[in-house]
Write a protein that holds these residues in place. Structure first.
Motif: not given
Length: 232
Positions: A2-3, A5, A35, A98, A102-105
């Motif tokens: 996961t990247k 954001s 992302t 969200r 892809g769930g990345g912070e």
């Protein structure tokens, strides 16, 4: 893997698709590591300065707020109100992260013109949460930013600015890109004061109210963002 954001906030009277084109040089340098998310502003508008004729047919155009009148203070900048436009915008940005990140912070914000001051308020809200253990934005890039409280006349602008600064400056690392011939450069210079001096960097580029075209400028900004997010 996961990247994290980065959110890109376009200016008034344009849209996310146009901003993807305008930021393509910076985005190409960041894409391998993050992302990149491009939300559309929520309110319909006419084309902004410089949008036509180059982006003829690229409508619909949108804006983040109507800050052209005395109603702007109540419509958007009632910052102490949890139901304000700023709070709703933060909710929409977090939902975008969200759903499409892809769930990345969320670690960075790039805002142009009105998008810069909107991004500032998003980060300010997140920093308020950070004091309680939340947050996570590491860097904000303001390109040809405009200051809060443009609407309502000189008295309202000054009062609004004092009230906002009374709530404290934005603390995260910031980069302020300003065109040497930008007709709104005085606003960009004033916006710098809403960010803490530590980690704050002002960069000038040749040009007006637009994203910088020089490869060297974009590479320098990318390096700063990568370093702030621990990617180098």
């Amino acid at each position: 893997m996961t990247k994290p954001s980065i959110v890109f906030l376009h200016g008034s009277g344009t849209n996310a698709d146009i901003f993807r084109l305008q930021t393509r040089k910076l985005a190409a340098l960041l894409q391998p590591h993050f992302t990149l998310l491009y939300p559309d502003a929520p309110y319909p508008s006419g084309p902004g300065p410089g949008v036509l004729p180059f982006f003829e047919g690229c409508d619909p155009f949108a804006t983040w707020m109507d800050d052209s009148s005395a109603a702007a203070e109540d419509a958007y900048w009632s910052l102490e109100d949890d139901d304000s436009g700023a709070a709703r915008l933060l909710e929409s940005v977090e939902r975008l992260v969200r759903e499409e990140g892809g769930g990345g912070e969320l670690v960075g914000v790039v805002g142009f013109s009105m998008g810069a001051k909107v991004g500032m308020e998003v980060v300010r809200r997140l920093e308020g949460r950070e004091d309680a253990g939340g947050g996570g934005v590491k860097v904000v890039v303001c390109v040809c930013g405009t200051v809060p409280y443009r609407g309502g006349g000189d008295v309202a602008r000054e009062e609004g600015g004092r009230r906002m600064l009374g709530r404290g400056v934005v603390r995260v690392q910031s980069v302020h890109l300003m065109g040497e011939t930008d007709p709104w450069r005085a606003e960009g210079e004033k916006l710098v004061g809403y960010f803490g001096e530590e980690g704050r960097k002002v960069m000038w580029f040749k040009g007006g109210h637009h994203m910088p075209a020089e490869d060297a400028v974009n590479k320098q900004v990318a390096r700063i963002m990568l370093a702030a997010c621990g990617k180098v």
